[in-house]
Design a protein around this motif. Structure first.
Motif, PDB file in Angstrom:
ATOM      1  N   TYR A 284      20.522  -9.735  18.501  1.00  0.00           N
ATOM      2  CA  TYR A 284      20.933  -8.570  17.732  1.00  0.00           C
ATOM      3  C   TYR A 284      21.244  -8.984  16.297  1.00  0.00           C
ATOM      4  N   PRO A 285      20.716  -8.285  15.302  1.00  0.00           N
ATOM      5  CA  PRO A 285      20.982  -8.680  13.910  1.00  0.00           C
ATOM      6  C   PRO A 285      22.448  -8.489  13.552  1.00  0.00           C
ATOM      7  N   SER A 286      22.963  -9.412  12.770  1.00  0.00           N
ATOM      8  CA  SER A 286      24.374  -9.315  12.398  1.00  0.00           C
ATOM      9  C   SER A 286      24.639  -8.086  11.549  1.00  0.00           C
ATOM     10  N   ALA A 287      23.635  -7.655  10.801  1.00  0.00           N
ATOM     11  CA  ALA A 287      23.776  -6.432   9.998  1.00  0.00           C
ATOM     12  C   ALA A 287      22.453  -5.682  10.036  1.00  0.00           C
ATOM     13  N   ALA A 288      22.382  -4.647  10.822  1.00  0.00           N
ATOM     14  CA  ALA A 288      21.153  -3.878  10.949  1.00  0.00           C
ATOM     15  C   ALA A 288      20.856  -3.156   9.642  1.00  0.00           C
ATOM     16  N   PRO A 289      19.589  -3.129   9.233  1.00  0.00           N
ATOM     17  CA  PRO A 289      19.238  -2.419   7.993  1.00  0.00           C
ATOM     18  C   PRO A 289      19.624  -0.951   8.080  1.00  0.00           C
ATOM     19  N   HIS A 290      20.056  -0.402   6.969  1.00  0.00           N
ATOM     20  CA  HIS A 290      20.432   1.011   6.922  1.00  0.00           C
ATOM     21  C   HIS A 290      19.213   1.869   6.617  1.00  0.00           C
ATOM     22  N   LEU A 291      19.042   2.969   7.349  1.00  0.00           N
ATOM     23  CA  LEU A 291      17.926   3.886   7.145  1.00  0.00           C
ATOM     24  C   LEU A 291      18.429   5.226   6.665  1.00  0.00           C
ATOM     25  N   PRO A 292      17.652   5.908   5.826  1.00  0.00           N
ATOM     26  CA  PRO A 292      18.027   7.264   5.402  1.00  0.00           C
ATOM     27  C   PRO A 292      18.042   8.222   6.582  1.00  0.00           C
ATOM     28  N   THR A 293      18.704   9.353   6.429  1.00  0.00           N
ATOM     29  CA  THR A 293      18.753  10.380   7.466  1.00  0.00           C
ATOM     30  C   THR A 293      17.347  10.844   7.824  1.00  0.00           C
ATOM     31  N   GLY A 294      17.071  10.939   9.109  1.00  0.00           N
ATOM     32  CA  GLY A 294      15.767  11.372   9.579  1.00  0.00           C
ATOM     33  C   GLY A 294      14.834  10.230   9.927  1.00  0.00           C
ATOM     34  N   TRP A 295      15.155   9.001   9.472  1.00  0.00           N
ATOM     35  CA  TRP A 295      14.360   7.838   9.833  1.00  0.00           C
ATOM     36  C   TRP A 295      14.901   7.261  11.136  1.00  0.00           C
TER      37      TRP A 295
ATOM     38  N   ALA B 174       0.805  -1.217   0.000  1.00  0.00           N
ATOM     39  CA  ALA B 174       0.000   0.000   0.000  1.00  0.00           C
ATOM     40  C   ALA B 174       0.840   1.270   0.000  1.00  0.00           C
ATOM     41  N   LEU B 175       2.024   1.232   0.623  1.00  0.00           N
ATOM     42  CA  LEU B 175       2.812   2.455   0.793  1.00  0.00           C
ATOM     43  C   LEU B 175       3.126   3.171  -0.523  1.00  0.00           C
ATOM     44  N   PRO B 176       3.515   2.483  -1.579  1.00  0.00           N
ATOM     45  CA  PRO B 176       3.788   3.213  -2.834  1.00  0.00           C
ATOM     46  C   PRO B 176       2.559   3.914  -3.398  1.00  0.00           C
TER      47      PRO B 176
ATOM     48  N   ALA C 166       9.003   2.116   1.510  1.00  0.00           N
ATOM     49  CA  ALA C 166       8.683   3.455   2.008  1.00  0.00           C
ATOM     50  C   ALA C 166       9.628   4.518   1.476  1.00  0.00           C
ATOM     51  N   ALA C 167      10.118   4.339   0.288  1.00  0.00           N
ATOM     52  CA  ALA C 167      11.120   5.259  -0.249  1.00  0.00           C
ATOM     53  C   ALA C 167      10.615   6.685  -0.352  1.00  0.00           C
ATOM     54  N   GLY C 168       9.306   6.870  -0.469  1.00  0.00           N
ATOM     55  CA  GLY C 168       8.766   8.221  -0.621  1.00  0.00           C
ATOM     56  C   GLY C 168       8.526   8.947   0.682  1.00  0.00           C
ATOM     57  N   LEU C 169       8.759   8.299   1.812  1.00  0.00           N
ATOM     58  CA  LEU C 169       8.489   8.918   3.108  1.00  0.00           C
ATOM     59  C   LEU C 169       9.638   9.816   3.550  1.00  0.00           C
ATOM     60  N   ARG C 170       9.284  10.828   4.332  1.00  0.00           N
ATOM     61  CA  ARG C 170      10.310  11.653   4.973  1.00  0.00           C
ATOM     62  C   ARG C 170      10.770  11.021   6.270  1.00  0.00           C
ATOM     63  N   GLU C 171       9.828  10.369   6.991  1.00  0.00           N
ATOM     64  CA  GLU C 171      10.163   9.742   8.265  1.00  0.00           C
ATOM     65  C   GLU C 171       9.477   8.391   8.363  1.00  0.00           C
ATOM     66  N   LEU C 172      10.243   7.389   8.773  1.00  0.00           N
ATOM     67  CA  LEU C 172       9.708   6.075   9.090  1.00  0.00           C
ATOM     68  C   LEU C 172      10.298   5.665  10.432  1.00  0.00           C
ATOM     69  N   HIS C 173       9.447   5.350  11.391  1.00  0.00           N
ATOM     70  CA  HIS C 173       9.904   4.920  12.714  1.00  0.00           C
ATOM     71  C   HIS C 173       9.539   3.451  12.893  1.00  0.00           C
ATOM     72  N   VAL C 174      10.556   2.604  12.951  1.00  0.00           N
ATOM     73  CA  VAL C 174      10.357   1.168  13.141  1.00  0.00           C
ATOM     74  C   VAL C 174      11.314   0.697  14.229  1.00  0.00           C
ATOM     75  N   ASP C 175      11.123  -0.561  14.678  1.00  0.00           N
ATOM     76  CA  ASP C 175      12.000  -1.047  15.746  1.00  0.00           C
ATOM     77  C   ASP C 175      12.172  -2.557  15.659  1.00  0.00           C
ATOM     78  N   LEU C 176      13.234  -3.006  16.295  1.00  0.00           N
ATOM     79  CA  LEU C 176      13.522  -4.434  16.477  1.00  0.00           C
ATOM     80  C   LEU C 176      13.621  -4.723  17.972  1.00  0.00           C
ATOM     81  N   ARG C 177      12.780  -4.072  18.744  1.00  0.00           N
ATOM     82  CA  ARG C 177      12.869  -4.173  20.202  1.00  0.00           C
ATOM     83  C   ARG C 177      12.738  -5.601  20.705  1.00  0.00           C
ATOM     84  N   HIS C 178      11.843  -6.369  20.081  1.00  0.00           N
ATOM     85  CA  HIS C 178      11.562  -7.717  20.582  1.00  0.00           C
ATOM     86  C   HIS C 178      12.303  -8.789  19.795  1.00  0.00           C
ATOM     87  N   ASN C 179      13.249  -8.396  18.963  1.00  0.00           N
ATOM     88  CA  ASN C 179      14.052  -9.373  18.260  1.00  0.00           C
ATOM     89  C   ASN C 179      14.845 -10.180  19.277  1.00  0.00           C
ATOM     90  N   PRO C 180      14.846 -11.503  19.220  1.00  0.00           N
ATOM     91  CA  PRO C 180      15.511 -12.290  20.257  1.00  0.00           C
ATOM     92  C   PRO C 180      17.023 -12.140  20.278  1.00  0.00           C
TER      93      PRO C 180
END
Length: 692
Positions: free
Chosen positions: A369-380, A324-326, A353-367
């Motif tokens: 730590y990811p070996s390579a955390a996804p990279h987010l654009p500035t402001g996300w 839906a996001l696009p 979500a490439a068209g967004l200015r801000e996206l707030h997501v989390d991995l709080r409940h991930n059992p």
């Protein structure tokens, strides 16, 4: 309704965090004015109940329980017979003056407090016409403030009292109190501010608000009703109908925590003028289909926090969002914190979500730590959660470098929001500078120009503010590091500073707090309720927090009005930080305390330091504390389902820790020490990779 109510012509804030009411019509509907049914005949009401005049004997009470009221004394003659205080409502509440019985308390204009017909305190500050009196009731403590200064308090006062005023000119038992005989006089006061008590439910507000939205020519554009618990049946439909009125222009709506049904959420989301909507804590995600129904093309900002989307329909809800996001080309801000997302979910959302200015997501409940955390654009924002520190073997700092000369030359540290740079007070050359560093401890630039030692630094990523012991505040451009102006905190040394957007808040050694507007380059308010040095400040989205050597934290509205809440502590404060509904404090008693900002309730008390807590930092669901004496940093989880024990202890500092900072994602921690030369440390959990 839990919380208070603030109203202006364009915005109504009835969220749990709100405070301060100034609109006469809404105050009247909520009975926050002097009420006709709670007064004796000799009390004359004016301005629709906003003011009251007592000629001779009389008493008037507010029509509702209120945790705070601020009055301006218009007239006050025969000071011994003028009372401002509180009383329990009931059949006998209006039979005499405030303080005449066990159910009332009255502060006289000549500086005494009466209770049960006797003086219980005397020799207090007096008040007169023109003075501003503020009364607050919190935790059984009834407090009076005169012109911003705390004058007196009484403990053991029940929560159900109504604030009010009274006049008594008759003879009393003790000679001399009123001249020993009948003395007539006048007391007249006017309500300036009041707060709504928690007993009134949100549904009680809907009828007057909906009526306001239906009034032709109204300008109500922002309506915040979040944090008030589950709504009654039919409340959502009532609000949706009002939003559909031809005269309604509401564009921003917050109904978080209301538990509204999916069909009610759909009706709200399709209001014609609405572009900002917070549906966190509702049943909008009862199914993937109900979630899809609210993803309308006109929304610019949407919050769906804490809905468990990662587990909904076997993960179908996340796929639906990605598809839906696009299509929602107008959407610019999306918050999905607390949805139990995994790394694959987050990676897919970032791509969609490439068209967004801000996206707030989390991995709080991930059992793990990811070996390579996804990279987010500035402001996300990606909140990596406490798993990084719980499961990562933190053995030593990733980077460290000597950044100062003599002991004491570097004493503060703050991270830029984009995690790219840090700013510290002092430099290798002089304590009258501030220095900007990269996370690898290399230097970006030095801020020079102060004529006294720099003791306070702050940045919001756009502005940098530095303060020194002469009271000077200097402004800098965060990108170019060029000087951008100067402010003067007259009369005392600056001790702490915070900046957010156009607002700068500075605390001083002289117990005052000043609020400044950057565009105007002027002080817009001076807050004077602390009784000792203001040692720490922070600016949040809705409030200002200040901590002091008087062992209190005070919460203030951002417009500089009277403090809305006081949080007592057992020792002087050294650190205060806010993030969302979290308020964290630290002080000389070695404890870290976490409060709910909306209610002031203590949520957790974290112990583990062996010395004072000098610095705190919040990054997503992680809290970091630095203790000066035990030379350690402790990393704590803020997740409700995680035990309060610390996630990690970083204890290889060779000398006391002066300041700590954490990246917004929680992925790395920085610390400053002072010993034989200052040193900057940067810590990452084992296996964590730097952001690109």
């Amino acid at each position: 309704m839990s919380g208070a109510c603030r109203l202006s012509l364009r915005e109504v804030d009835c969220s749990a965090q709100a405070i301060g009411a100034t609109d006469t019509a809404v105050l009247q509907r909520l009975a926050l004015l002097f009420a006709p049914e709670l007064k004796v005949a000799s009390a004359t009401l004016g301005d629709d109940g906003r003011s009251v005049r007592l000629d001779g004997d009389g008493l008037a009470l507010l029509g509702a329980v209120s945790p705070m009221v601020e009055l301006v004394v218009q007239r006050c003659t025969n000071s011994g017979g003028c009372f401002i205080g509180a009383a329990l409502p009931g059949k006998d509440a209006l039979s005499s003056y405030l303080g005449a019985d066990a159910g009332s308390w009255g502060y006289t204009a000549d500086g005494r407090i009466r209770h049960k017909g006797s003086d219980v305190q005397s020799g207090l500050p007096t008040y007169k016409a023109g003075d501003r009196i503020r009364m607050t009731l919190a935790g059984g403590v009834l407090a009076w403030h005169i012109n911003g200064q705390r004058a007196a308090e009484l403990r053991g006062v029940p929560s159900g009292v109504h604030f009010g005023v009274s006049r008594s000119g008759g003879t009393v038992d003790r000679p001399g109190i009123y001249g020993g005989g009948t003395v007539q006089g006048t007391l007249e006061v006017r309500i300036e501010r009041a707060s709504m008590a928690g007993a009134v439910r949100c549904s009680a507000m809907l009828r007057p608000l909906c009526a306001l939205m239906g009034r032709e020519g109204n300008a109500l554009r922002t309506l915040r009703l979040g944090g008030n618990g589950a709504w009654a049946a039919g409340d959502g439909a009532t609000l949706a109908a009002a939003l559909g009125a031809a005269s309604c222009v509401v564009a921003e709506l917050d109904v978080s925590g209301s538990q509204l049904a999916a069909d009610e959420c759909f009706a709200l989301a399709n209001a014609r003028h609405l572009h900002t909507l917070d549906l966190s804590g509702t049943a909008v995600a009862a199914s993937a289909a109900s979630l899809e129904a609210v993803l309308t093309g006109r929304l610019r900002s949407l919050a769906l926090r804490g809905l468990g989307l990662g587990a909904l329909d076997g993960g179908k809800a996340v796929s639906l969002l990605c598809n839906a996001l696009p299509r929602i080309t107008s959407l610019r801000h999306l918050s999905l914190i607390g949805n139990r997302l995994n790394v694959d979910h987050v990676t897919s959302l970032i791509a969609a979500a490439a068209g967004l200015r801000e996206l707030h997501v989390d991995l709080r409940h991930n059992p793990a730590y990811p070996s390579a955390a996804p990279h987010l654009p500035t402001g996300w924002l990606l909140d990596l959660g406490p798993a990084a520190w719980q499961h990562g073997a933190v053995k030593a700092a990733e980077a460290s470098a000597k950044i100062g000369g003599d002991p004491g030359s570097i004493n503060l540290l703050q991270l830029f929001p984009d995690e790219s740079r840090l700013i510290a007070a002092g430099s290798a050359a002089s304590t009258r500078n501030a220095t900007v560093y990269r996370p690898d401890a290399s230097t970006v630039g030095v801020l020079e120009g102060h004529e006294a030692d720099v003791v306070a630094v702050a940045t919001d990523g756009v502005h940098i503010v530095t303060g020194d012991t002469s009271g000077s505040l200097r402004l800098w451009d965060a990108d170019t590091l060029a000087t951008a102006g100067q402010l003067q905190h007259s009369g005392s040394s600056v001790y702490c500073v915070a900046v957010r957007g156009d607002l700068v808040v500075s605390g001083s050694t002289g117990s005052t707090v000043k609020l400044w507007r950057l565009r105007a380059r002027e002080c817009v308010a001076t807050l004077m309720e602390h009784s000792a040095r203001v040692s720490c400040v922070d600016v949040g989205e809705e409030a200002i927090a200040t901590g002091s050597d008087d062992a209190t934290v005070r919460l203030w509205p951002r417009d500089g009005g009277a403090s809305r809440r006081t949080l007592a502590h057992p020792s002087p404060l050294r650190a205060v930080r806010m993030q969302g509904d979290v308020l964290a404090t630290g002080g000389l008693d070695a404890a870290v305390r976490v409060f709910a900002l909306s209610t002031g309730q203590l949520v957790r008390e974290l112990r583990g330091h062996e010395g004072s807590v000098q610095s705190l930092a919040l990054g997503g669901s992680v809290l970091v504390s630095g203790g000066s004496d035990d030379r350690t940093i402790k990393v704590w989880s803020l997740l409700e389902d995680v035990d309060a024990s610390e996630c990690a202890t970083l204890d290889t500092h060779p000398s006391p820790v002066r300041s700590v900072a954490i990246s917004p994602s929680g992925g790395f921690v920085a610390s400053v020490i002072n010993g034989e030369g200052a040193k900057l440390f940067v810590w990452r959990p084992a296996g964590a990779k730097k952001a690109r």
